[in-house]
Each structure stands twice: as structure tokens, then as C-alpha cells.
Design a protein around this motif. Structure first.
Motif, PDB file in Angstrom:
ATOM      1  N   THR A 111       0.827  -1.212   0.000  1.00  0.00           N
ATOM      2  CA  THR A 111       0.000   0.000   0.000  1.00  0.00           C
ATOM      3  C   THR A 111       0.859   1.258   0.000  1.00  0.00           C
ATOM      4  OG1 THR A 111      -1.694  -1.198   1.245  1.00  0.00           O
ATOM      5  CG2 THR A 111      -1.859   1.193   1.201  1.00  0.00           C
ATOM      6  N   LYS A 112       1.854   1.270   0.868  1.00  0.00           N
ATOM      7  CA  LYS A 112       2.751   2.431   0.957  1.00  0.00           C
ATOM      8  C   LYS A 112       3.481   2.633  -0.360  1.00  0.00           C
ATOM      9  CE  LYS A 112       6.358   4.332   3.959  1.00  0.00           C
ATOM     10  NZ  LYS A 112       7.233   4.046   5.133  1.00  0.00           N
ATOM     11  N   ARG A 113       3.944   1.539  -0.950  1.00  0.00           N
ATOM     12  CA  ARG A 113       4.670   1.632  -2.215  1.00  0.00           C
ATOM     13  C   ARG A 113       3.765   2.157  -3.317  1.00  0.00           C
ATOM     14  NH1 ARG A 113       8.510  -0.774  -5.668  1.00  0.00           N
ATOM     15  NH2 ARG A 113       8.212   0.361  -7.621  1.00  0.00           N
ATOM     16  N   ALA A 114       2.512   1.709  -3.349  1.00  0.00           N
ATOM     17  CA  ALA A 114       1.577   2.161  -4.387  1.00  0.00           C
ATOM     18  C   ALA A 114       1.338   3.668  -4.299  1.00  0.00           C
ATOM     19  CB  ALA A 114       0.261   1.401  -4.260  1.00  0.00           C
ATOM     20  N   VAL A 115       1.100   4.144  -3.080  1.00  0.00           N
ATOM     21  CA  VAL A 115       0.847   5.585  -2.898  1.00  0.00           C
ATOM     22  C   VAL A 115       2.073   6.399  -3.290  1.00  0.00           C
ATOM     23  CG1 VAL A 115       0.344   7.376  -1.200  1.00  0.00           C
ATOM     24  CG2 VAL A 115      -0.853   5.180  -1.080  1.00  0.00           C
ATOM     25  N   ILE A 116       3.257   5.974  -2.829  1.00  0.00           N
ATOM     26  CA  ILE A 116       4.488   6.696  -3.152  1.00  0.00           C
ATOM     27  C   ILE A 116       4.757   6.641  -4.651  1.00  0.00           C
ATOM     28  CG2 ILE A 116       6.991   6.696  -2.830  1.00  0.00           C
ATOM     29  CD1 ILE A 116       6.518   5.713   0.015  1.00  0.00           C
ATOM     30  N   SER A 117       4.472   5.497  -5.282  1.00  0.00           N
ATOM     31  CA  SER A 117       4.693   5.357  -6.726  1.00  0.00           C
ATOM     32  C   SER A 117       3.824   6.336  -7.507  1.00  0.00           C
ATOM     33  CB  SER A 117       4.396   3.925  -7.168  1.00  0.00           C
ATOM     34  OG  SER A 117       5.324   3.036  -6.612  1.00  0.00           O
ATOM     35  N   ILE A 118       2.536   6.396  -7.147  1.00  0.00           N
ATOM     36  CA  ILE A 118       1.617   7.295  -7.866  1.00  0.00           C
ATOM     37  C   ILE A 118       2.068   8.742  -7.740  1.00  0.00           C
ATOM     38  CG2 ILE A 118      -0.739   8.190  -7.890  1.00  0.00           C
ATOM     39  CD1 ILE A 118      -1.654   5.352  -7.049  1.00  0.00           C
ATOM     40  N   VAL A 119       2.394   9.142  -6.507  1.00  0.00           N
ATOM     41  CA  VAL A 119       2.818  10.533  -6.288  1.00  0.00           C
ATOM     42  C   VAL A 119       4.126  10.826  -7.009  1.00  0.00           C
ATOM     43  CG1 VAL A 119       3.563  12.198  -4.533  1.00  0.00           C
ATOM     44  CG2 VAL A 119       1.627  10.687  -4.060  1.00  0.00           C
ATOM     45  N   SER A 120       5.077   9.915  -6.918  1.00  0.00           N
ATOM     46  CA  SER A 120       6.403  10.161  -7.496  1.00  0.00           C
ATOM     47  C   SER A 120       6.372  10.173  -9.021  1.00  0.00           C
ATOM     48  CB  SER A 120       7.398   9.114  -6.999  1.00  0.00           C
ATOM     49  OG  SER A 120       6.993   7.819  -7.381  1.00  0.00           O
ATOM     50  N   ILE A 121       5.641   9.231  -9.643  1.00  0.00           N
ATOM     51  CA  ILE A 121       5.644   9.187 -11.112  1.00  0.00           C
ATOM     52  C   ILE A 121       4.869  10.365 -11.698  1.00  0.00           C
ATOM     53  CG2 ILE A 121       5.930   6.688 -11.168  1.00  0.00           C
ATOM     54  CD1 ILE A 121       3.019   6.376 -11.857  1.00  0.00           C
ATOM     55  N   LEU A 122       3.810  10.804 -11.011  1.00  0.00           N
ATOM     56  CA  LEU A 122       3.071  11.974 -11.497  1.00  0.00           C
ATOM     57  C   LEU A 122       3.938  13.231 -11.449  1.00  0.00           C
ATOM     58  CD1 LEU A 122      -0.526  11.483 -10.026  1.00  0.00           C
ATOM     59  CD2 LEU A 122       0.107  11.556 -12.438  1.00  0.00           C
ATOM     60  N   SER A 123       4.523  13.473 -10.285  1.00  0.00           N
ATOM     61  CA  SER A 123       5.327  14.686 -10.131  1.00  0.00           C
ATOM     62  C   SER A 123       6.586  14.628 -10.989  1.00  0.00           C
ATOM     63  CB  SER A 123       5.703  14.887  -8.665  1.00  0.00           C
ATOM     64  OG  SER A 123       6.350  13.747  -8.150  1.00  0.00           O
ATOM     65  N   ALA A 124       7.262  13.480 -11.011  1.00  0.00           N
ATOM     66  CA  ALA A 124       8.507  13.364 -11.778  1.00  0.00           C
ATOM     67  C   ALA A 124       8.255  13.488 -13.274  1.00  0.00           C
ATOM     68  CB  ALA A 124       9.184  12.029 -11.466  1.00  0.00           C
ATOM     69  N   ASN A 125       7.193  12.848 -13.778  1.00  0.00           N
ATOM     70  CA  ASN A 125       6.927  12.889 -15.223  1.00  0.00           C
ATOM     71  C   ASN A 125       6.490  14.264 -15.688  1.00  0.00           C
ATOM     72  OD1 ASN A 125       7.313  10.221 -16.598  1.00  0.00           O
ATOM     73  ND2 ASN A 125       6.101   9.541 -14.855  1.00  0.00           N
ATOM     74  N   ILE A 126       5.765  14.991 -14.863  1.00  0.00           N
ATOM     75  CA  ILE A 126       5.387  16.367 -15.237  1.00  0.00           C
ATOM     76  C   ILE A 126       6.642  17.231 -15.388  1.00  0.00           C
ATOM     77  CG2 ILE A 126       4.277  18.475 -14.392  1.00  0.00           C
ATOM     78  CD1 ILE A 126       2.112  16.642 -13.149  1.00  0.00           C
ATOM     79  N   ILE A 127       7.566  17.105 -14.426  1.00  0.00           N
ATOM     80  CA  ILE A 127       8.814  17.880 -14.488  1.00  0.00           C
ATOM     81  C   ILE A 127       9.659  17.466 -15.690  1.00  0.00           C
ATOM     82  CG2 ILE A 127      11.000  18.333 -13.285  1.00  0.00           C
ATOM     83  CD1 ILE A 127       9.427  17.973 -10.639  1.00  0.00           C
ATOM     84  N   LEU A 128       9.810  16.155 -15.899  1.00  0.00           N
ATOM     85  CA  LEU A 128      10.640  15.656 -17.000  1.00  0.00           C
ATOM     86  C   LEU A 128      10.056  16.027 -18.358  1.00  0.00           C
ATOM     87  CD1 LEU A 128      11.563  12.086 -15.660  1.00  0.00           C
ATOM     88  CD2 LEU A 128      13.037  14.095 -15.749  1.00  0.00           C
ATOM     89  N   VAL A 129       8.742  15.937 -18.503  1.00  0.00           N
ATOM     90  CA  VAL A 129       8.102  16.270 -19.781  1.00  0.00           C
ATOM     91  C   VAL A 129       8.245  17.757 -20.086  1.00  0.00           C
ATOM     92  CG1 VAL A 129       5.848  16.517 -20.903  1.00  0.00           C
ATOM     93  CG2 VAL A 129       6.502  14.340 -19.859  1.00  0.00           C
ATOM     94  N   TYR A 130       8.004  18.606 -19.090  1.00  0.00           N
ATOM     95  CA  TYR A 130       8.164  20.044 -19.319  1.00  0.00           C
ATOM     96  C   TYR A 130       9.603  20.380 -19.695  1.00  0.00           C
ATOM     97  CZ  TYR A 130       3.589  21.985 -18.248  1.00  0.00           C
ATOM     98  OH  TYR A 130       2.269  22.355 -18.320  1.00  0.00           O
TER      99      TYR A 130
END
Length: 440
Positions: free
Chosen positions: A69-88
Motif C-alpha cells: 500500500t505504501k509503495r503504491a501511494v508513493i509510486s503514484i505521487v512520485s511518477i506523477l510529479s517526476a513525469n510532469i517535471i521531466l516532460v516540461y
């Protein structure tokens, strides 16, 4: 980065650059081709390697098998924030630095929002695939590890049980020969009778020692025969009282448990005609009790304790019920659990493993369903955005399926990763506890 992943990203960069160069580039020059390769490589390595590093880091810090559960929540938050930064960052380098199609002010004023959103969805697709792949690999490793551990546990338990059973042969034979040697000096005729009876009893030992459990009736019949042999030697110095309920006869105990306990009674207590040793075997609740009046004999040599320890360990391997030992100034009592049915240890473990496997299988299906839903979202929504922008750029409608499906995806994720289930499970436990309390 691993060499294999580096080569994969190189091939992806080359394939995408060839596609964009031959399909979307008007001037097919060497300069444009090299620019296309540079841009494709940037997207491949920044987005691919970035998401790969995030996934590897999370696998080390928050493994799926330890904190799902902890990994899923951290994964969702991290991939959303990281991909927005990387794409921009990638789009800025592409349109502002490489192609010089826009200024920094134009880029951040919203002119490239649609392209950014489309690229973010592609990046999320890559990231979802990497995380799903990581989860399946972790699940595979964990499953293999659990199978190996269970096999080792089963082998260890079987070896331990066989070792305990193999103690019975020499233990019984040694004690019986001691009795026989005593009778030879005291009463040769009784020694002959004892020898004939001992062969009959030893046959029972050989037949029953390989069994996990025997009926109380069979064990009592054997114990009575063995008591006759002891009576032959000690005569009026030993008295035996049997008071076992008839309903317990079809229940089960470990084989030779009564014989080992009877031996202990004789071995550790003195018996004379003036002070006879009285041994009682009777039923008490769900136990078979062996009790004797305490007349402790002085031991020259310390006892090995094989008999009682053997019984305790064999019960521990077969059931969760314990062997109870009571000792006072006047008596010594051992309570053997009487089992209603033969508990097959392997079967019980197998059932537990089957249930655990079914739960794990159900969990995997839920996770695969969620990741399938997420991947479908990341593929179809960008396609709808492109379709909307090509066919009717002035009439923006893709927001509705994106928003509706997105809310459903979030709800799906919450249910799969137990954000909502924890309350449900907690409530179920509370209700069951209340019901058990009222029953008691």
C-alpha cells in the motif's frame, strides 16, 4: 544504468527518430536527421531512464512484498510529479532550445499545454509499464522464495518427526531388557512369561511407531497389556486404575505415549507392598491423564528425559494443543490432548498455503486489473486528445472522458491498494468479535 537497458533505449531512440524523420519532416537533410535523433534520444533517455531510476530506487526502499500500500501511494505521487517535471523539461529543450519554435515566455504561457499533456500521458504509460513489470518480478521472486521456504520447513518437520519416532525402538527395548534382566534374577519362570509377552508388545511397537496418531482404544489395550507385564514384576507394589470414558475411545493420541509415561512412573518412583505406587489413567475434559502418587526414587544417574520430551515434541508437530504437566508434593500428572480427528499437519499447512495462494492470486488479479486500466487510460486518452485537436480544435471535448475515466481510475486505485478496504476489514473483524463474545 544496465547495459541491456542502455541498448534498449538506443534502439527506441533510433526507431522513433526514423519514424518522425520520414513521416513528419519535410526537409530530409542530414542536419534534420541528426536533430531528430538528438531529440528522440533526449526523450527516450530522460523519460525512460528517469522513470527506470525512480522505479529501481522505490524497489530498494519500498519493496512491493513488504509495503504494498505504501509503495503504491508513493509510486503514484512520485511518477506523477517526476513525469510532469521531466516532460516540461524535454519539451522546453525541444521547442525552445533545439527547434527554436517558441520563446521561453511563449512556452510557459500555455501555448504548448496540449503537447505537454499528451507527452505526460505517454510518459505515464512508460512509467506504469515499468512499475507493473517491477511488481510482477517482485511477486515472482517472493513466490519462489516462499515455495522454497515451505519446502525447507516441511523437510525439516518430517526429518524431526522421523527422528523422534526412531527414538522409540531403542528406548522401549532398552527399558524392557532392564526389566527382563531384573526378573531373571528374581523369578526365572516369570522372566520366561515376560519374554513371551514382550515379543507381543514389541510387535505392537513396531506396527504403531510409524503412525502419527492411534485411537485411544488401541493405546489403552496396549497399555493394559504392558501393565500386566509390570504387574508380573512388581506384584502388589504397583496398582493400575483405568477410568477412561467410552466416548473417548474413538478419539486419538500419539502412539506409545501411555507406555512411555508408564515407564517414567516406574523409573522415577520407588514401589513397595507397604507403599504401593498407584497409577491412574483417566479422562478429564479433552485430555487423557496419567497420574501417580509421588514417591521419588533417588537417582544415581540423571535421567535423559527422552520419554516425556518425545511426547511433547510429537504433539507439537501434530497439533497446537499442548501437553500439560502438573507436579505437587503428593502427585505427578501428565495431561495428553485427546484429538477428535486426525490432524494431518501437511494437509493443514497445505490448506493454509492454498488459502494464502488464493488471496495472493486474487490480489494479483486486482493489481493487474488496475494496471490494465491505467495503461488503457494512458493510451486511449492521448489518442482522444489528438483526435479532438485534429478534427475539431475549437470544440474541446476530450476533457469529459479524461475527467470521468480519471475519477474512476482513482477510485479503482483506492480500492485496490486498500485505502478503502482497511475500514471494511476492520468493521468485519469488529462484528465477528462481537458475535464470538455473545456466543461465549
Amino acid at each position: 544504468m544496465k547495459r541491456k537497458n542502455f541498448i534498449t533505449l538506443c534502439w527506441i531512440s533510433l526507431a522513433t527518430s526514423m519514424f518522425f524523420f520520414f513521416v513528419f519532416t519535410d526537409e530530409k537533410t542530414l542536419e534534420n536527421f541528426m536533430l531528430t535523433i538528438a531529440i528522440s534520444s533526449m526523450y527516450s533517455f530522460v523519460l525512460g531512464a528517469g522513470n527506470g531510476l525512480i522505479n529501481d530506487f522505490l524497489n530498494k526502499k519500498f519493496p512491493w512484498s513488504e509495503a504494498t500500500t505504501k509503495r503504491a501511494v508513493i509510486s503514484i505521487v512520485s511518477i506523477l510529479s517526476a513525469n510532469i517535471i521531466l516532460v516540461y523539461f524535454c519539451n522546453y529543450m525541444n521547442f525552445v532550445v533545439f527547434q527554436k519554435a517558441a520563446t521561453t515566455e511563449e512556452y510557459f504561457t500555455g501555448k504548448y499545454n496540449y503537447i505537454n499533456w499528451f507527452t505526460i500521458n505517454i510518459a505515464l504509460l512508460i512509467s506504469a509499464f515499468l512499475h507493473a513489470k517491477g511488481f510482477m518480478e517482485e511477486l515472482k521472486k517472493t513466490s519462489k522464495k516462499e515455495v522454497v521456504e515451505q519446502k525447507l520447513i516441511a523437510k525439516s518437520a518430517n526429518a524431526q518427526f522421523e527422528s523422534l519416532k526412531n527414538q522409540l525402538d531403542p528406548h522401549f527395548l532398552f527399558n524392557s531388557l532392564n526389566v527382563l534382566s531384573s526378573l531373571i534374577d528374581e523369578n526365572p519362570r516369570q522372566a520366561q512369561k515376560f519374554t513371551a509377552s514382550m515379543s507381543k508388545i514389541y510387535r505392537y511397537v513396531l506396527e504403531q511407531k510409524d503412525k502419527e496418531l492411534v485411537t485411544v482404544e488401541d493405546e489403552l489395550e496396549f497399555a493394559k497389556t504392558y501393565c500386566e507385564l509390570l504387574k508380573t514384576r512388581f506384584e502388589d507394589s504397583v496398582d493400575f486404575i483405568f477410568d477412561v470414558k467410552k466416548e473417548d475411545y474413538r478419539r486419538f493420541v500419539v502412539p506409545l505415549s501411555l507406555q512411555l509415561l508408564l515407564e517414567n512412573c516406574i523409573k522415577h518412583n520407588f514401589a513397595t507392598s507397604s507403599k504401593p505406587l498407584i497409577i491412574k489413567i483417566y479422562s478429564e475434559n479433552d485430555t487423557l491423564c496419567i497420574e501417580n502418587n509421588l514417591q521419588v526414587r533417588e537417582q544415581i544417574k540423571e535421567s535423559s528425559g527422552i520419554g516425556l520430551a518425545n511426547i511433547v515434541q510429537r504433539y507439537a508437530l501434530l497439533t497446537k494443543k499442548n501437553v500439560f504437566i502438573e507436579k505437587s508434593e503428593d502427585y505427578f500428572k501428565v495431561k495428553l490432548p485427546v484429538l477428535s480427528a486426525k490432524p494431518n499437519v501437511v494437509t493443514e499447512k497445505t490448506n493454509d498455503e492454498d488459502q494464502a495462494y488464493e488471496r495472493a492470486q486474487k490480489r494479483v488479479k486486482e493489481l493487474k486489473s488496475f494496471y490494465g486500466n491505467l495503461i488503457s487510460y494512458c493510451i486511449i486518452i492521448p489518442f482522444l486528445i489528438i483526435l479532438n485537436l485534429i478534427t475539431s480544435p475549437r470544440n474541446i471535448w476530450f476533457y469529459w472522458p479524461m475527467l470521468g475515466w480519471g475519477i474512476g481510475l482513482v477510485a479503482h486505485g483506492m480500492s485496490v491498494f486498500a485505502i478503502g478496504k482497511s475500514w471494511e476489514e476492520k468493521k468485519i473483524r469488529e462484528i465477528l468479535e462481537k458475535q464470538n463474545h455473545f456466543k461465549n
